[in-house]
Design a protein around this motif. Structure first.
Motif, mmCIF file in Angstrom:
data_model
loop_
_atom_site.group_PDB
_atom_site.id
_atom_site.type_symbol
_atom_site.label_atom_id
_atom_site.label_comp_id
_atom_site.label_asym_id
_atom_site.label_seq_id
_atom_site.Cartn_x
_atom_site.Cartn_y
_atom_site.Cartn_z
ATOM 1 N N GLU A 10 0.653 -1.402 -0.150
ATOM 2 C CA GLU A 10 -0.309 0.291 -0.141
ATOM 3 C C GLU A 10 0.794 1.033 -0.532
ATOM 4 O OE1 GLU A 10 -0.427 -2.295 1.574
ATOM 5 O OE2 GLU A 10 -2.660 -3.495 1.106
ATOM 6 N N ALA A 49 2.466 1.582 -3.547
ATOM 7 C CA ALA A 49 1.766 1.803 -4.431
ATOM 8 C C ALA A 49 1.174 3.717 -4.686
ATOM 9 C CB ALA A 49 0.238 1.155 -4.746
ATOM 10 N N ALA A 50 0.952 3.908 -3.662
ATOM 11 C CA ALA A 50 0.658 5.405 -2.547
ATOM 12 C C ALA A 50 1.623 5.962 -3.275
ATOM 13 C CB ALA A 50 0.300 5.310 -1.255
ATOM 14 N N SER A 95 3.861 5.854 -5.811
ATOM 15 C CA SER A 95 4.322 5.925 -7.364
ATOM 16 C C SER A 95 3.008 6.681 -7.385
ATOM 17 C CB SER A 95 3.925 4.549 -7.918
ATOM 18 O OG SER A 95 5.783 4.298 -6.956
ATOM 19 N N ASN A 96 1.558 6.023 -7.151
ATOM 20 C CA ASN A 96 0.750 7.032 -7.833
ATOM 21 C C ASN A 96 0.737 8.441 -7.620
ATOM 22 O OD1 ASN A 96 -1.056 4.567 -8.555
ATOM 23 N ND2 ASN A 96 -1.688 4.627 -6.949
ATOM 24 N N PHE A 97 1.310 9.071 -6.877
ATOM 25 C CA PHE A 97 1.341 10.092 -6.400
ATOM 26 C C PHE A 97 2.159 10.313 -7.207
ATOM 27 C CE2 PHE A 97 3.273 14.028 -5.181
ATOM 28 C CZ PHE A 97 2.119 15.299 -4.266
ATOM 29 N N ARG A 124 1.543 -4.294 -9.032
ATOM 30 C CA ARG A 124 0.760 -3.626 -9.988
ATOM 31 C C ARG A 124 -0.659 -3.785 -10.544
ATOM 32 N NH1 ARG A 124 5.370 -7.745 -12.821
ATOM 33 N NH2 ARG A 124 7.413 -5.358 -13.174
ATOM 34 N N GLN A 134 -2.112 -2.657 -7.354
ATOM 35 C CA GLN A 134 -2.730 -1.014 -7.177
ATOM 36 C C GLN A 134 -1.844 -0.099 -8.115
ATOM 37 O OE1 GLN A 134 -2.269 -1.551 -3.275
ATOM 38 N NE2 GLN A 134 -2.965 -3.028 -3.002
ATOM 39 N N THR A 135 -0.970 -0.006 -8.585
ATOM 40 C CA THR A 135 -0.641 0.804 -9.089
ATOM 41 C C THR A 135 -0.107 0.454 -11.014
ATOM 42 O OG1 THR A 135 0.951 2.839 -9.243
ATOM 43 C CG2 THR A 135 1.685 1.019 -8.256
ATOM 44 N N ARG A 136 -0.636 1.495 -11.802
ATOM 45 C CA ARG A 136 0.233 1.235 -12.986
ATOM 46 C C ARG A 136 1.674 2.486 -13.237
ATOM 47 N NH1 ARG A 136 -3.923 -0.518 -17.116
ATOM 48 N NH2 ARG A 136 -2.931 0.871 -18.831
ATOM 49 N N ALA A 137 1.648 2.992 -12.691
ATOM 50 C CA ALA A 137 2.459 4.671 -12.035
ATOM 51 C C ALA A 137 4.221 3.178 -12.341
ATOM 52 C CB ALA A 137 3.221 5.289 -11.237
ATOM 53 N N TYR A 160 0.154 10.361 1.088
ATOM 54 C CA TYR A 160 -0.324 11.084 0.024
ATOM 55 C C TYR A 160 -0.023 12.683 0.871
ATOM 56 C CZ TYR A 160 -3.050 13.995 -2.732
ATOM 57 O OH TYR A 160 -4.061 14.916 -4.003
#
Ligand SMILES: Cc1cc2nc3c(=O)[nH]c(=O)nc-3n(C[C@H](O)[C@H](O)[C@H](O)COP(=O)(O)O)c2cc1C
Length: 347
Positions: free
Chosen positions: A27, A30-31, A33-35, A59, A61-64, A335
């Motif tokens: 988590e 992913a958080a 990288s999503n930022f 993967r 939880q994020t595509r970044a 975040y």
């Protein structure tokens, strides 16, 4: 020439450090990288199967892009006498916690070559390494599979070695850094530059992009280090107190209530120098710390002791890895931390 690191096109030049021992949950990574920053998953203590599983979960939880980190280790060996003495030293702690007085681990660590091969197959966008450099054929395989390679250096010789090995970026670990010192070439005692001095020394003679790490807790500091030549900053301790971080609640609370000058280097938990908040275990074994077996032997010998202490909420015998500026940790989530750091950078 644009380096492979620049091609990642991070919106925010912040890397959440890989932190072995459970802090870097799926988590959290992913958080981050999503930022638009770079999350890093610490895989050093996991089996090859667990590494692949975690990468699949991230993967989902994020595509970044995100990074996965391993140690590079030689096969460990220890003689019977050293082992017996090390066990003897730990026996009073184990007995206090209700554990058998002798520890006989099934193995000292995961199979490092198999971990590296699992990581090559999984091919995350970014891979990073501490404590050494993988073989040229492994590095070529990472490159072939499209993974950007980040090496860790604590001195100029290591930075040069990583440049020669073709790293896409080099993470410079200043002496302020929490967790293990990655020194693998030269003297540990001679590799104790703070991040500003290390950044200056390395940038003067290495062309590979460099990342700054060690004691970085604010956007103002990130801005300064980027102005001094870093392409990004890697923060560990700052992320330990995020909601998504997987560390024990008592460790989080201890970090959030820490004050300046409470960390020191110690070998007593793992056999490798590492920086953490001073506690009873460090103090009681300080006299003998140069005699403990090397990593990963001592690490394996203290594993159940540390887990039992965690089970009992006993921070006296847990490793509380933290950088020199742990007192600046914030009670937050990934975040909000990244948003605050970005605002501070842009002030
Ligand atoms: C709890 C903890 C565990 C760490 N584990 C790793 C690791 O598994 N691999 C690694 O390359 N660095 C590891 N580090 C070091 C970080 O990559 C980085 O150098 C350090 O966190 C920077 O200093 P700071 O904590 O003051 O931000 C760890 C650091 C901490 C605090």
């Amino acid at each position: 020439m644009t380096s492979a690191f620049h091609k990642l096109n991070l919106e925010t030049p912040i890397i959440q450090a890989p932190m072995a021992g459970g802090a870097t949950s799926v988590e959290l990574v992913a958080a981050v990288s999503n930022f638009g920053a770079l999350g890093s998953f610490a895989a050093a203590l996991l089996s090859p199967e667990a590494i692949k599983l975690a990468i699949n979960e991230i993967r989902s939880q994020t595509r970044a892009p995100f990074c996965v980190n391993l140690f590079v280790l030689d096969s460990p060996t220890v003689d019977d006498e050293t082992l017996a003495t090390a066990n003897q030293r730990l026996a009073p702690f184990r007995e206090e916690l209700g554990l058998p007085s002798i520890e006989a681990p099934k193995r000292w660590c995961q199979d490092n070559q198999a971990q590296i091969e699992a990581l090559i197959d999984a091919a995350p966008a970014v891979v990073s390494f501490a404590f050494g450099i993988p073989s040229p054929s492994h590095l070529a395989a990472f490159r072939h599979n499209g993974s950007v390679i980040i090496g860790t250096a604590t001195n100029l010789l290591e930075a040069r070695a990583w440049e020669d090995a073709g790293a896409d970026a080099i993470c410079l670990q200043g002496y302020e850094a929490g967790g293990h010192r990655g020194t693998f070439i030269g003297d540990y005692e001679a590799s104790q530059l703070g991040i500003e001095a290390l950044l200056k020394t390395v940038s003067d003679s290495v062309n590979t992009p460099v990342i700054a790490a060690g004691g970085i807790m604010t956007g103002t500091r990130i801005k300064q280090l980027i102005e001094q030549g870093a392409v990004a900053c890697q923060l560990g301790t700052a992320f330990l107190t995020c909601q998504e971080s997987g560390i024990h609640q008592a460790y989080k609370t201890r970090l959030l209530t820490s004050v300046p000058d409470e960390t020191r280097m110690t070998r007593v938990f793992s056999g490798k120098p590492a920086r953490g908040l001073v506690n009873q275990f460090m103090q009681r074994l300080q006299q003998t710390e140069t005699d403990v077996p090397e990593y990963p032997i001592q690490n394996a010998l203290t594993t159940t002791l540390r887990s039992k202490a965690a089970e009992l909420n006993n921070i006296d015998y847990m490793s509380l890895w933290a950088g020199t500026n742990a007192y600046q940790t914030r009670d937050t989530d990934a975040y909000s931390l990244l948003r605050t750091l970005s605002e501070e950078m842009n002030r």
